[in-house]
Design an enzyme around this catalytic site. Structure first.
Site, PDB file in Angstrom:
ATOM      1  N   CYS A  33       0.981  -1.114   0.097  1.00 45.25           N
ATOM      2  CA  CYS A  33       0.010   0.006   0.064  1.00 45.25           C
ATOM      3  C   CYS A  33       0.813   1.204  -0.208  1.00 45.25           C
ATOM      4  O   CYS A  33       0.186   2.383  -0.161  1.00 45.25           O
ATOM      5  CB  CYS A  33      -0.829   0.007   1.030  1.00 45.25           C
ATOM      6  SG  CYS A  33      -2.059  -1.564   1.209  1.00 45.25           S
ATOM      7  N   HIS A  54      -2.967   7.652   2.470  1.00 44.11           N
ATOM      8  CA  HIS A  54      -3.223   6.191   1.976  1.00 44.11           C
ATOM      9  C   HIS A  54      -4.767   5.969   2.471  1.00 44.11           C
ATOM     10  O   HIS A  54      -4.975   6.350   3.739  1.00 44.11           O
ATOM     11  CB  HIS A  54      -2.627   5.161   2.401  1.00 44.11           C
ATOM     12  CG  HIS A  54      -2.856   3.728   2.130  1.00 44.11           C
ATOM     13  ND1 HIS A  54      -3.473   3.138   1.033  1.00 44.11           N
ATOM     14  CD2 HIS A  54      -3.011   2.651   3.037  1.00 44.11           C
ATOM     15  CE1 HIS A  54      -3.576   2.002   1.043  1.00 44.11           C
ATOM     16  NE2 HIS A  54      -3.418   1.592   2.332  1.00 44.11           N
ATOM     17  N   ASN A  69     -10.036   0.155   0.190  1.00 40.39           N
ATOM     18  CA  ASN A  69      -8.523   0.200   0.252  1.00 40.39           C
ATOM     19  C   ASN A  69      -8.081  -0.477  -1.227  1.00 40.39           C
ATOM     20  O   ASN A  69      -7.958  -1.496  -1.397  1.00 40.39           O
ATOM     21  CB  ASN A  69      -7.982  -0.453   1.179  1.00 40.39           C
ATOM     22  CG  ASN A  69      -6.369  -0.681   1.312  1.00 40.39           C
ATOM     23  OD1 ASN A  69      -5.643  -0.233   0.650  1.00 40.39           O
ATOM     24  ND2 ASN A  69      -6.000  -1.030   2.470  1.00 40.39           N
TER      25      ASN A  69
HETATM   26  O1  UT7 Z   1      -3.623  -0.784   3.698  1.00 37.69           O
HETATM   27  C1  UT7 Z   1      -2.670  -1.335   4.525  1.00 37.69           C
HETATM   28  C2  UT7 Z   1      -2.897  -1.178   6.074  1.00 37.69           C
HETATM   29  N1  UT7 Z   1      -4.174  -1.779   6.426  1.00 37.69           N
HETATM   30  C3  UT7 Z   1      -4.793  -1.120   7.501  1.00 37.69           C
HETATM   31  O2  UT7 Z   1      -4.511  -0.034   7.811  1.00 37.69           O
HETATM   32  C4  UT7 Z   1      -6.029  -1.938   8.373  1.00 37.69           C
HETATM   33  C5  UT7 Z   1      -5.890  -1.424   9.705  1.00 37.69           C
HETATM   34  N2  UT7 Z   1      -6.838  -2.109  10.369  1.00 37.69           N
HETATM   35  C6  UT7 Z   1      -8.206  -1.861  10.303  1.00 37.69           C
HETATM   36  O3  UT7 Z   1      -8.584  -0.986   9.716  1.00 37.69           O
HETATM   37  C7  UT7 Z   1      -9.269  -2.341  11.394  1.00 37.69           C
HETATM   38  O4  UT7 Z   1      -8.317  -2.922  12.485  1.00 37.69           O
HETATM   39  C8  UT7 Z   1     -10.198  -3.311  10.915  1.00 37.69           C
HETATM   40  C9  UT7 Z   1     -11.200  -2.546  10.134  1.00 37.69           C
HETATM   41  C10 UT7 Z   1      -9.657  -4.479  10.006  1.00 37.69           C
HETATM   42  C11 UT7 Z   1     -11.008  -4.025  12.153  1.00 37.69           C
HETATM   43  O5  UT7 Z   1     -11.453  -3.059  12.743  1.00 37.69           O
HETATM   44  P1  UT7 Z   1     -11.437  -3.221  14.285  1.00 37.69           P
HETATM   45  O6  UT7 Z   1     -12.116  -2.209  14.988  1.00 37.69           O
HETATM   46  O7  UT7 Z   1      -9.736  -3.355  14.623  1.00 37.69           O
HETATM   47  O8  UT7 Z   1     -11.978  -4.639  14.585  1.00 37.69           O
HETATM   48  P2  UT7 Z   1     -11.706  -6.053  15.395  1.00 37.69           P
HETATM   49  O9  UT7 Z   1     -10.679  -6.635  14.239  1.00 37.69           O
HETATM   50  O10 UT7 Z   1     -10.933  -5.774  16.698  1.00 37.69           O
HETATM   51  O11 UT7 Z   1     -12.738  -6.888  15.522  1.00 37.69           O
HETATM   52  C12 UT7 Z   1     -13.833  -6.472  16.183  1.00 37.69           C
HETATM   53  C13 UT7 Z   1     -15.094  -7.561  16.261  1.00 37.69           C
HETATM   54  C14 UT7 Z   1     -14.470  -8.935  15.918  1.00 37.69           C
HETATM   55  O12 UT7 Z   1     -15.645  -9.817  16.998  1.00 37.69           O
HETATM   56  P3  UT7 Z   1     -15.291 -10.240  18.484  1.00 37.69           P
HETATM   57  O13 UT7 Z   1     -14.124 -11.018  18.383  1.00 37.69           O
HETATM   58  O14 UT7 Z   1     -15.179  -8.761  19.171  1.00 37.69           O
HETATM   59  O15 UT7 Z   1     -16.545 -10.820  18.656  1.00 37.69           O
HETATM   60  C15 UT7 Z   1     -14.310  -9.541  14.687  1.00 37.69           C
HETATM   61  O16 UT7 Z   1     -14.889 -10.826  14.600  1.00 37.69           O
HETATM   62  O17 UT7 Z   1     -15.648  -7.381  14.807  1.00 37.69           O
HETATM   63  C16 UT7 Z   1     -15.655  -8.843  14.105  1.00 37.69           C
HETATM   64  N3  UT7 Z   1     -15.478  -8.411  12.582  1.00 37.69           N
HETATM   65  C17 UT7 Z   1     -16.713  -8.361  11.917  1.00 37.69           C
HETATM   66  N4  UT7 Z   1     -18.047  -8.322  12.194  1.00 37.69           N
HETATM   67  C18 UT7 Z   1     -18.725  -7.896  10.961  1.00 37.69           C
HETATM   68  C19 UT7 Z   1     -14.442  -8.549  11.983  1.00 37.69           C
HETATM   69  N5  UT7 Z   1     -14.724  -8.302  10.623  1.00 37.69           N
HETATM   70  C20 UT7 Z   1     -16.185  -7.966  10.642  1.00 37.69           C
HETATM   71  C21 UT7 Z   1     -16.983  -7.798   9.764  1.00 37.69           C
HETATM   72  N6  UT7 Z   1     -18.305  -7.905  10.084  1.00 37.69           N
HETATM   73  N7  UT7 Z   1     -16.726  -7.511   8.407  1.00 37.69           N
END
Ligand code: UT7
Length: 322
Positions: free
Chosen positions: A113, A249, A279
């Site tokens: 990225c 980005h 993204n």
């Molecule tokens: O381009 C290169 C760089 N990439 C990035 O910068 C991405 C960086 N990371 C992010 O953007 C975020 O961390 C995410 C969008 C990927 C995730 O957001 P988060 O607030 O960190 O959520 P999380 O991973 O902590 O997940 C929270 C909950 C989990 O459930 P539990 O374990 O709390 O029950 C996940 O299983 O959300 C759940 N979850 C979803 N729920 C519904 C994860 N993906 C989804 C989804 N729909 N698509």
């Protein structure tokens, strides 16, 4: 002294637009979750027959047309991509042939990225050292090909597209400074851990997928984006108030707003496309740049800070006058 200056921009998005509601039918997710955690509403996904160089070609033509230039005036092609058409030749060589350009250097750059930051830095150095006079610098991705469409934690985040910028030699400064970094110790936090020389069977059977520890990536991305932006401002002896536009980005709206807040730049000066593009990896910055040029926000003479962050980790920034 010869400087490198951006003379035009172009972009292309595949026509197939996929909404959060479309994804609700494919994985256990919701429009509300995706919007609140990422700010993404739509992304564009390439058709099976569309490859990265197809998207790059359309973006390149739109940048050439914007500057009323013919392809044969280009003497360097750099494509930033993680999703090249073939192992080789590079997508840049495939594009060179399509555009009917002969003889100039053409190559791909792989920094995920942050790839566009690397490509722009290289092109700027070619021009400043008189090794090229007019470069086509492209970020192009079909990231959808390395996504597991059954994995809700990654498939909702990414999209396909291409952005192109033409940079040429100039007596007046355009790109003032570029700043690149990488730290391979984070290799496992964001990766597709297979390739030609490792677990190639997974590539062949179509399971070469992106894996990400999202929370960790998020935390480090915000820190690195803040730090590299400050490095660029300091190198130019300017403060954030003298930046007309920041183009970060486009990975996650929350990363963008957190970075803007830390830097003290109002969101009214930040170009945001993640809501409509998702993204698009190396394509995200030139795509956002082109959107803001074409809708009239970015004007000649504006001072612009661009910054990227991606797998590796890799990150970088540039400060320029458009
Ligand atoms: O381009 C290169 C760089 N990439 C990035 O910068 C991405 C960086 N990371 C992010 O953007 C975020 O961390 C995410 C969008 C990927 C995730 O957001 P988060 O607030 O960190 O959520 P999380 O991973 O902590 O997940 C929270 C909950 C989990 O459930 P539990 O374990 O709390 O029950 C996940 O299983 O959300 C759940 N979850 C979803 N729920 C519904 C994860 N993906 C989804 C989804 N729909 N698509």
């Amino acid at each position: 002294m010869t400087y490198a200056r951006i003379v035009s921009t172009g972009s292309y998005l595949p026509s197939n637009r996929v909404s959060n509601h479309d994804l609700e039918k494919m994985v256990d997710t919701s429009h509300e979750w995706i919007l609140s955690r990422t700010g993404i509403e739509n992304r564009h996904i390439a058709e099976d027959h569309e490859s990265t160089s197809d998207l790059a070609e359309k973006a390149a033509i739109s940048a050439l047309e914007a500057a009323n230039l013919s392809p044969d005036s280009i003497d360097l092609i750099v494509i930033a991509t993680t999703t090249a058409d073939q192992v080789f030749p590079s997508s840049a060589c495939l594009l060179q042939d399509r555009l009917g350009i002969k003889g100039c250097p053409a190559f791909d750059v792989q920094a995920v990225c942050a790839g566009f930051m690397y490509a722009l830095d290289i092109a700027e150095k070619f021009i400043r050292t008189a090794s090229a006079t007019r470069a086509l610098v492209i970020g192009a991705e079909t990231f959808s090909r390395i996504i597991d469409w059954k994995d809700r934690s990654t498939c909702v985040l990414f999209g396909d597209g291409a952005g192109a910028i033409i940079v040429e030699a100039s007596d007046t400064p355009g790109i003032h400074t570029t700043h690149l970094h990488a730290d391979g110790q984070y290799k496992d936090l964001l990766s597709v851990p297979v390739g030609v020389s490792k677990n190639f069977n997974k590539v062949v059977n179509g399971s070469a997928f992106t894996q990400m520890q999202g929370g960790e990536v998020f935390r480090i991305a915000v820190k690195c984006m803040e730090k590299v932006a400050e490095e660029a401002l300091e190198a130019n002896g300017v403060d954030i108030d003298s930046v007309d536009w920041m183009i970060p980005h486009q990975a996650n709206m929350r990363i963008i707003t957190a970075t803007a807040k830390r830097l003290g730049i109002p969101m009214s000066k930040v170009i945001v496309t993640v809501n409509q593009h998702g993204n698009t990896s190396a394509a995200s910055i030139p795509l956002a740049f082109d959107v803001a040029v074409r809708d009239g926000r970015i004007k000649p003479g504006d001072r612009i800070l661009i910054e990227g962050f991606g797998g590796g980790f890799t990150w970088g920034a540039a400060f320029l006058t458009y």
